[in-house]
Enzyme design. Structure first.
Site, PDB file in Angstrom:
ATOM      1  N   LEU A   1      14.103 110.913  67.173  1.00 18.14           N
ATOM      2  CA  LEU A   1      12.720 111.395  67.206  1.00 18.14           C
ATOM      3  C   LEU A   1      12.569 112.407  68.342  1.00 18.14           C
ATOM      4  CD1 LEU A   1      11.337 107.820  66.687  1.00 18.14           C
ATOM      5  CD2 LEU A   1      10.995 109.702  65.070  1.00 18.14           C
TER       6      LEU A   1
ATOM      7  N   ARG B   1      17.303 108.062  62.680  1.00 16.64           N
ATOM      8  CA  ARG B   1      16.983 109.470  62.893  1.00 16.64           C
ATOM      9  C   ARG B   1      16.409 109.619  64.297  1.00 16.64           C
ATOM     10  NH1 ARG B   1      16.302 114.610  59.678  1.00 16.64           N
ATOM     11  NH2 ARG B   1      14.708 115.664  60.880  1.00 16.64           N
TER      12      ARG B   1
ATOM     13  N   HIS C   1      18.894  97.337  69.652  1.00 15.81           N
ATOM     14  CA  HIS C   1      20.211  97.972  69.646  1.00 15.81           C
ATOM     15  C   HIS C   1      21.278  96.880  69.616  1.00 15.81           C
ATOM     16  CE1 HIS C   1      23.208 101.020  70.351  1.00 15.81           C
ATOM     17  NE2 HIS C   1      23.741 100.260  71.298  1.00 15.81           N
TER      18      HIS C   1
ATOM     19  N   GLY D   1      17.229  96.737  56.464  1.00 12.61           N
ATOM     20  CA  GLY D   1      15.920  96.203  56.840  1.00 12.61           C
ATOM     21  C   GLY D   1      15.882  94.730  57.173  1.00 12.61           C
TER      22      GLY D   1
HETATM   23  C1  GRF Z   1      20.900  96.493  63.416  1.00  9.85           C
HETATM   24  O1  GRF Z   1      22.124  96.026  63.868  1.00  9.85           O
HETATM   25  C2  GRF Z   1      20.113  97.140  64.538  1.00  9.85           C
HETATM   26  O2  GRF Z   1      20.361  96.562  65.766  1.00  9.85           O
HETATM   27  C3  GRF Z   1      20.641  98.553  64.515  1.00  9.85           C
HETATM   28  O3  GRF Z   1      20.868  98.856  63.173  1.00  9.85           O
HETATM   29  C4  GRF Z   1      21.064  97.651  62.434  1.00  9.85           C
HETATM   30  C5  GRF Z   1      20.026  97.643  61.373  1.00  9.85           C
HETATM   31  O4  GRF Z   1      20.118  96.541  60.525  1.00  9.85           O
HETATM   32  N1  GRF Z   1      19.718  99.425  65.211  1.00  9.85           N
HETATM   33  P1  GRF Z   1      18.882  96.139  59.627  1.00  9.85           P
HETATM   34  O5  GRF Z   1      18.507  97.384  58.819  1.00  9.85           O
HETATM   35  O6  GRF Z   1      17.779  95.688  60.515  1.00  9.85           O
HETATM   36  O7  GRF Z   1      19.395  95.042  58.737  1.00  9.85           O
END
Ligand code: GRF
Length: 207
Positions: free
Chosen positions: A97, A95, A113, A14
């Site tokens: 959707l 997950r 991403h 998070g």
């Molecule tokens: C991040 O690198 C985000 O880009 C990817 O998953 C990771 C999540 O990290 N989709 P966090 O839970 O926000 O620390």
């Protein structure tokens, strides 16, 4: 200014969720406020942060739904309606959707991403970038459409790949940029400054 109501969907650490929360708190003129943190995993570390910040949080455990994606999405939708969410930010939400859910939130759901899309869709982006020997890597914010990591690109940030990089050092350099461009993306969306033209997203001047 009426602030847009935002739900953040998480599955784990998070840190992007925390960056969005902090950005919204730091600026009285931020055009959005976080009204819900929603996790599909009860053990998601990000839930503790939400609790500490006094942000309403809910868990819809995807495990309980198995392969029934429609039922899971309906349970998520019920929480989103209850919170009167207007925008969804996926932040490490692991997950898929349903296409129906994605369509119903079209133009109002965004994702971050950890790669420069359309390269390195999917998982393990940092390891794959190192393996391919690319000299630049980065992150992308985009609208969410039914295809994974396929929606129109909003913002990107590039970082150099250094000779002595490991997956961890590269991930950390990218993550710092994620924490910068995701709040900026939410700011633009909530201020109605994003115009989608085909696959291109135009940013309109601040009005
Ligand atoms: C991040 O690198 C985000 O880009 C990817 O998953 C990771 C999540 O990290 N989709 P966090 O839970 O926000 O620390």
């Amino acid at each position: 200014m009426v602030k847009k109501r935002v739900a953040i969907l998480i599955s784990g650490r998070g840190s992007n969720m925390a960056a969005l929360v902090k950005a919204a708190q730091a600026d009285p003129d931020f055009p959005a406020r976080i009204v819900l943190v929603l996790s599909n995993r009860p053990e998601a570390a990000g839930l503790a942060f939400a609790a500490a910040e006094g942000i309403p949080a809910a868990v819809v455990p995807s495990k309980l739904y198995g392969k029934d994606r429609a039922a899971f999405d309906a349970a998520m939708q019920a929480e989103l309606v209850k919170a009167r969410a207007e925008i969804i930010c996926l932040a490490g939400f692991m997950r898929l959707l349903t296409p129906e859910f994605c369509e119903s939130w079209s133009g109002r759901m965004i994702n971050i991403h950890p790669a420069l899309l359309p390269g390195f869709k999917g998982l393990d982006t940092h390891a794959r970038a190192l393996e391919e020997g690319v000299k630049f890597h980065g992150c992308t914010t985009h609208f969410v459409t039914p295809g994974m990591d396929e929606g129109p690109i909003i913002l990107q940030a590039a970082v150099p790949v250094l000779d002595d990089d490991t997956e961890e050092t590269l991930a950390a350099r990218v993550l710092a940029e994620e924490h910068r461009i995701y709040p900026e993306t939410l700011r633009l969306l909530a201020a109605d400054r994003l115009v989608v033209e085909g696959r291109r997203v135009r940013i309109t001047p601040a009005g």
